[in-house]
Design a protein around this motif. Structure first.
Motif, mmCIF file in Angstrom:
data_model
loop_
_atom_site.group_PDB
_atom_site.id
_atom_site.type_symbol
_atom_site.label_atom_id
_atom_site.label_comp_id
_atom_site.label_asym_id
_atom_site.label_seq_id
_atom_site.Cartn_x
_atom_site.Cartn_y
_atom_site.Cartn_z
ATOM 1 N N THR A 119 -1.271 11.938 -26.450
ATOM 2 C CA THR A 119 -2.186 10.801 -26.274
ATOM 3 C C THR A 119 -1.616 9.844 -25.231
ATOM 4 O O THR A 119 -0.426 9.511 -25.292
ATOM 5 C CB THR A 119 -2.381 10.049 -27.604
ATOM 6 O OG1 THR A 119 -2.843 10.971 -28.591
ATOM 7 C CG2 THR A 119 -3.377 8.907 -27.455
ATOM 8 N N GLU A 122 -1.350 3.863 -23.514
ATOM 9 C CA GLU A 122 -2.187 2.686 -23.815
ATOM 10 C C GLU A 122 -3.067 2.955 -25.032
ATOM 11 O O GLU A 122 -3.213 2.110 -25.917
ATOM 12 C CB GLU A 122 -3.058 2.334 -22.602
ATOM 13 C CG GLU A 122 -2.288 1.820 -21.403
ATOM 14 C CD GLU A 122 -1.824 0.375 -21.587
ATOM 15 O OE1 GLU A 122 -2.512 -0.374 -22.297
ATOM 16 O OE2 GLU A 122 -0.770 0.022 -21.039
ATOM 17 N N ARG A 123 -3.673 4.144 -25.059
ATOM 18 C CA ARG A 123 -4.546 4.489 -26.177
ATOM 19 C C ARG A 123 -3.744 4.633 -27.471
ATOM 20 O O ARG A 123 -4.189 4.203 -28.544
ATOM 21 C CB ARG A 123 -5.289 5.784 -25.868
ATOM 22 C CG ARG A 123 -6.412 6.098 -26.861
ATOM 23 C CD ARG A 123 -7.039 7.452 -26.584
ATOM 24 N NE ARG A 123 -7.425 7.610 -25.189
ATOM 25 C CZ ARG A 123 -7.742 8.769 -24.623
ATOM 26 N NH1 ARG A 123 -7.689 9.883 -25.345
ATOM 27 N NH2 ARG A 123 -8.088 8.835 -23.356
ATOM 28 N N ALA A 124 -2.557 5.227 -27.366
ATOM 29 C CA ALA A 124 -1.719 5.410 -28.548
ATOM 30 C C ALA A 124 -1.296 4.060 -29.135
ATOM 31 O O ALA A 124 -1.333 3.866 -30.352
ATOM 32 C CB ALA A 124 -0.491 6.246 -28.200
ATOM 33 N N ALA A 126 -2.842 1.187 -28.768
ATOM 34 C CA ALA A 126 -4.022 0.512 -29.302
ATOM 35 C C ALA A 126 -4.373 1.049 -30.687
ATOM 36 O O ALA A 126 -4.668 0.282 -31.619
ATOM 37 C CB ALA A 126 -5.200 0.677 -28.348
ATOM 38 N N ARG A 127 -4.312 2.363 -30.833
ATOM 39 C CA ARG A 127 -4.622 2.965 -32.131
ATOM 40 C C ARG A 127 -3.558 2.597 -33.158
ATOM 41 O O ARG A 127 -3.871 2.331 -34.327
ATOM 42 C CB ARG A 127 -4.714 4.482 -31.986
ATOM 43 C CG ARG A 127 -5.240 5.184 -33.226
ATOM 44 C CD ARG A 127 -5.565 6.612 -32.907
ATOM 45 N NE ARG A 127 -5.919 7.372 -34.091
ATOM 46 C CZ ARG A 127 -6.139 8.672 -34.102
ATOM 47 N NH1 ARG A 127 -6.050 9.354 -32.976
ATOM 48 N NH2 ARG A 127 -6.452 9.298 -35.215
ATOM 49 N N GLU A 130 -4.255 -0.778 -34.537
ATOM 50 C CA GLU A 130 -5.337 -0.749 -35.529
ATOM 51 C C GLU A 130 -4.798 -0.351 -36.901
ATOM 52 O O GLU A 130 -5.188 -0.918 -37.923
ATOM 53 C CB GLU A 130 -6.425 0.226 -35.074
ATOM 54 C CG GLU A 130 -7.167 -0.205 -33.817
ATOM 55 C CD GLU A 130 -8.069 0.885 -33.273
ATOM 56 O OE1 GLU A 130 -8.116 1.986 -33.899
ATOM 57 O OE2 GLU A 130 -8.707 0.661 -32.231
#
Length: 237
Positions: A119, A122-124, A126-127, A130
């Motif tokens: 992944t 940045e996406r990792a 962000a997740r 969460e």
């Protein structure tokens, strides 16, 4: 209480597990099943074989005898590469002391399984953020494990175990190093999230209050199953 919608077909099943540690026999023909979405507590005194059973079921160690079948695959016969892949994608593991990487921040610890799976960073992150919010540790993203309380660090460990959306979480004494309040908070967060996502949980514990969160309880003694809460399942072992 058991979920009536749970499948009667086991997601994970061990049969006749035997495991020796040197001259000591940790497992003596142990058999256990875990259904999809089920919370199963494995209890017993220290030295009863609980952690060894979990390690065999999670593919961390191979039994000397017996079989472990997950979703139709024999874990005890898989290659190390395939076992590593399962632990990255379909299994989550939580240990008593969390085993977070001390040099990494909370958000980077949680993001690590996603990064290992490819992944983008940045996406990792962000997740991961969460999931930290879901476990009530939002605002701790940049803190390192040594800067957090035991309860906060363990919730970060839970977030790391669940961030990939695993089908099974293996929790080995996840509250063993926590006080009663932190223990209750961690267990409530784990069970709520597992129920919400349909994740099965295999929970190893010596604490009756922790075991009470489970749908079903299996008790080990001297490496063998000596009691089983679900009589129908016990008869099939």
């Amino acid at each position: 209480m058991s979920n009536d919608n749970q499948s009667t077909v086991p997601l994970l099943a061990a049969r006749g597990l035997v495991k020796d540690h040197g001259r000591s026999r940790a497992l003596r023909g142990a058999s256990v099943e875990l259904r999809a979405g089920e919370i199963l507590a494995v209890t017993g005194s220290s030295g009863s074989g609980k952690s060894t059973l979990l390690h065999c079921l999670a593919g961390i160690v191979r039994p000397d005898e017996g079989s472990v079948v997950y979703a139709g695959e024999r874990l005890d016969q898989l290659s190390e590469d395939r076992l590593s892949e399962l632990r990255r994608t379909e299994f989550g593991v939580v240990f008593q002391f969390g085993q977070l990487i001390p040099e990494l921040s909370a958000v980077d610890n949680v993001a690590l399984p996603l990064l290992l799976a490819g992944t983008p960073r940045e996406r990792a992150r962000a997740r991961a953020g969460e999931w930290l919010e879901r476990f009530g540790v939002r605002g701790q993203e940049e803190q390192r494990p040594g800067e957090m309380s035991g309860g906060q660090a363990q919730r970060v460990s839970l977030a790391r175990a669940l961030v990939t959306g695993p089908k099974v979480v293996f929790a080995d004494e996840p509250t063993g190093a926590l006080d009663s309040l932190a223990s209750e908070q961690v267990m409530a967060a784990l069970i709520h999230t597992a129920r919400e996502s349909g994740t099965a949980v295999l929970l190893v514990t010596h604490d009756a209050q922790v075991a009470a969160y489970a749908d079903r309880e299996v008790t080990l003694k001297d490496g063998a199953v000596v009691s089983e809460a679900d009589a129908a399942l016990e008869a099939s072992l």
